[in-house]
Design a protein around this motif. Structure first.
Motif, short mmCIF file in Angstrom:
data_model
loop_
_atom_site.label_atom_id
_atom_site.label_comp_id
_atom_site.label_asym_id
_atom_site.label_seq_id
_atom_site.Cartn_x
_atom_site.Cartn_y
_atom_site.Cartn_z
N ILE A 69 0.87 -1.18 0.00
CA ILE A 69 0.00 0.00 0.00
C ILE A 69 0.90 1.23 0.00
N HIS A 70 0.91 1.93 -1.12
CA HIS A 70 1.71 3.16 -1.26
C HIS A 70 0.82 4.37 -1.05
N THR A 71 1.38 5.42 -0.50
CA THR A 71 0.68 6.70 -0.37
C THR A 71 1.55 7.75 -1.05
N LEU A 72 1.01 8.43 -2.06
CA LEU A 72 1.82 9.29 -2.92
C LEU A 72 1.29 10.71 -3.00
N ASP A 73 2.22 11.63 -3.23
CA ASP A 73 1.90 12.96 -3.73
C ASP A 73 2.38 13.00 -5.18
N LEU A 74 1.50 13.38 -6.09
CA LEU A 74 1.83 13.34 -7.51
C LEU A 74 2.33 14.70 -7.98
#
Length: 726
Positions: A688-693
């Motif tokens: 489970i990744h959590t990203l800012d694009l």
């Protein structure tokens, strides 16, 4: 096609259905056949409706009793005031005549002891003297003074040919069909009916004629019968021939099909070696050894069959060498010459050396048959004493259209048959009492539905299964084996829709299918499909920039799921950065992860969506095989956000962080092996990744959850997913 749930009516089982079941359906199968027919007709447009149309799909196995099913539905339609029943059957005259003849026999149209409940019109046209009799029948239905039992139902059988369909439409246009309920049955509906010019934005001729036919019927239900439903299921859902409901037919106990022939034991399958398969690079100059073996096995079966049943019924052998008639001629010549030579030798004195050699060859075949027939197999000496009768009661026949018309087989005239042919026996052609099949041809272009339709060796033959043999070359054998998995998967999915009463336009077009096979011919499909399999692969979406509503929904799904687990810090090198330190849960049951997380994540990219559907299909099959399957779940960076760049389409440049250090080579990954190494090799692993694009150093979306899944090789399954239809 209807856009709403199918309307359900309650068909009445009346005298026609009861008579048909009693005289034409074996007693053990009657209840199942009746209930299936009721289920089908219950979804038809009600006979009392002024207008309406509905399309249904009825799926059986090859040679499993589809004809009996639609005959029962036809009888039930008569009991429920359907005034016209149309059966579109056969793309060739022999198939049309075979189907029409069976209908006349099974519905007892020629039984003078019965009331005249039907009036039959084969291939009618407006030039024939048919319009007035049809008008008279329709007047009977409108006349309140005519007793119901004297109202005849119009039965029309029509060749699946554009000229015949055009003439039938002209007939309907010349009749007053207001408030006339019509049932149309399309036999082998995946063949010829569909639009083969859809990719060009045009309509093929037969398809156009079928559309015109349907438009001429104000109130009608169109039933598609087939054993290979791939094409009807994959055409555009707005197409008039795209089915709205489905009925899956279950065969009787005596049926043997793919699950029997291609199980792990494969006791009835024999492999034709490559050097005995005719190809452009391997011209055969004499009959292959496996062909001779197959002939010996067959003739022993004929002798045994004559012993057991006299000359009732049939025993047949099918030689299916190629689609090329020149190879039919070659194999026909070999079979005929060998057959005649054996017959000559067997008439020689017992002391003759050639006869003794031939009998020894037959004795070896007898030993081979004993493995599957068992104690019921008569002694060899008893069977060999019947060889003369067996050969005299067997005929060799070439069946193809080389002479302009495919010859019909008069099964009643002879007990044993050896038929040699190709496309004429691919589909719909019934080989009575088929025991031995010799098929050295390959899979061709690999259309799954075409390959399966060659399985004429399926059928109701459990009583003599021990005598059955199927000789195949390696590629065709593999195709049949793979098709069994595909067929059972697609039937299970359709059965679920049938049970739940859901319309088929809600079905996600995805199923298991080996990548070496195509589902059907591409020229009937408007939408592309993807085939693949994940084996020691990471699966993740590439398009990460989604609409706000999707992003919010995915955040909720991931947030709810994370709160269900008890996380622990993973192990690793002490010099890792914070973003290289993760949380982990091991031995997590896969089922709730599948249901709560993976199935609920919304994927927007077309390719991503297809790949994700393939992933879910593989995991679903893994859970069906073992409901206790577990997985490892990682919360990458412990939930801390990472920054990732996306291009103009919203596609991520690189989701996974690489190894640290990269250089020198011998030190690569010493501190951190890279994201793709964060897994349990033989277990499903979820990251489970959590990203800012980012794009061009600008933040364009934040707190974007992304799921990546590792699929171990042991869960590999081949699948097909159609591009979502819009």
């Amino acid at each position: 096609m209807a856009d709403m749930d199918p309307v359900v009516i309650e068909p009445i089982v009346g005298p026609e259905t009861l008579d048909f079941l009693e005289h034409s359906v074996p007693e053990p199968a009657r209840d199942a056949v009746r209930e299936s027919a009721i289920n089908v007709l219950s979804k038809a447009i009600p006979p009392s409706s002024e207008t309406g149309d509905e399309t249904g799909l009825v799926v059986g196995y090859v040679q499993s009793g589809k004809t009996m099913s639609f005959e029962t539905v036809a009888a039930l339609a008569r009991d429920n005031a359907f005034q016209i029943v149309v059966v579109v059957t056969g793309t060739s005259n022999p198939l049309f005549e075979q189907s029409t003849g069976r209908l006349r026999v099974d519905l007892r149209l020629e039984d003078s002891r019965r009331e005249r409940r039907w009036i039959h019109f084969p291939n009618p046209s407006s030039e024939d003297a048919t319009l007035q009799p049809m008008r008279d029948v329709l007047v009977e239905w409108r006349d309140a003074g005519t007793p119901d039992h004297l109202k005849r139902t119009i039965l029309i059988t029509v060749l699946k040919n554009h000229t015949r369909l055009r003439k039938l439409t002209q007939v309907f246009n010349a009749l007053d069909l207001h408030r006339v309920p019509v049932l149309v049955i399309d036999d082998e509906a995946d063949q010829a009916s569909l639009n083969t010019e859809v990719a060009q934005g045009q309509e093929s001729t037969t398809y156009r004629r079928l559309m015109a036919l349907r438009q001429s019927l104000p109130n009608h239900t169109f039933l598609q019968y087939t054993a290979t439903p791939q094409a009807p299921l994959l055409i555009n859902i707005i197409d008039s021939l795209s089915p709205n409901f489905v009925q899956v037919l279950e065969p009787g106990e005596d049926y043997v099909g793919g699950r029997t022939f291609f199980d792990d034991a494969q006791a009835h399958i024999r492999l034709i070696p490559p050097n005995e398969v005719p190809t452009n690079n391997n011209s055969l100059t004499e009959p292959p050894a496996t062909l001779l073996e197959a002939l010996r096995v067959f003739m022993l079966g004929v002798a045994a069959g004559l012993r057991e049943s006299g000359n009732r019924g049939n025993r047949s052998m099918l030689v299916h060498p190629s689609h090329l008639t020149v190879q039919h001629q070659e194999f026909y010549g070999w079979v005929r010459d060998v057959f005649d030579e054996w017959k000559r030798i067997l008439n020689l004195p017992d002391s003759d050396a050639d006869k003794q050699d031939l009998l020894e060859d037959f004795r070896q075949a007898h030993h081979e048959l004993a493995d599957t027939v068992g104690a019921a197999l008569p002694e060899f000496d008893e069977l060999s004493a019947r060889f003369k009768s067996a050969f005299l009661n067997t005929r060799v026949l070439e069946v193809n259209a080389r002479g302009g018309r495919t010859p019909q087989v008069d099964w009643r005239s002879m007990y044993g048959w050896i038929v040699v042919g190709g496309a004429a026996m691919d589909r719909g052609f019934t080989v009575e009492g088929l025991t031995v099949t010799y098929m050295p041809r390959g899979v061709g272009v690999g259309n799954a539905d075409t390959v399966q339709q060659r399985a004429r060796f399926f059928g109701y033959k459990r009583g003599y299964l021990g005598y059955c043999r199927v000789y195949l070359e390696q590629g065709t054998l593999a195709a049949f084996q793979n098709y069994v998995t595909h067929e059972e998967d697609i039937r299970a999915q359709l059965l679920e829709f049938q049970t739940n009463g859901r319309p088929l336009n809600q079905w996600k077009r995805a199923f298991l299918l080996d990548g070496r096979l195509r589902p059907c011919r591409n020229n009937v499909l408007q939408f592309d499909y993807m085939q693949g399999r994940f084996s020691d692969d990471w699966v993740n979406p590439r398009v990460l920039l989604t609409p706000d509503a999707v992003l919010i929904a995915n955040r909720q799904v991931v947030g709810d799921f994370i709160n269900t687990l008890n996380w622990a810090d993973d192990q690793g090198h002490e010099d890792r950065t914070d973003l290289q330190r993760h949380q982990v849960c091991s031995d997590v049951p896969l089922l709730p992860v599948f249901e709560q997380l993976l199935s609920n994540m919304r994927i927007t990219g077309t390719t991503d969506s297809q790949r994700n559907t393939g992933l879910l299909l593989q995991l679903q099959k893994a859970l069906e095989a073992d409901a206790h399957e577990t997985c490892t779940v990682y919360r990458i960076s412990g939930g801390r956000r990472r920054r990732r760049s996306v291009d103009e389409t919203g596609e991520v440049t690189n989701l996974y962080q690489g190894a640290n250090p990269v250089y020198p080579k011998e030190q690569r990954g010493r501190i951190y092996p890279g994201d793709q190494a964060i897994k349990t090799d033989d277990v499903v692993t979820i990251q489970i990744h959590t990203l800012d694009l980012m794009r061009n150093d600008d933040l364009i979306a934040e707190n974007v959850p992304v799921i990546a899944v590792w699929v171990p090789a042991r869960l590999e399954r081949a699948w097909l997913v159609q591009q979502p239809q819009t």
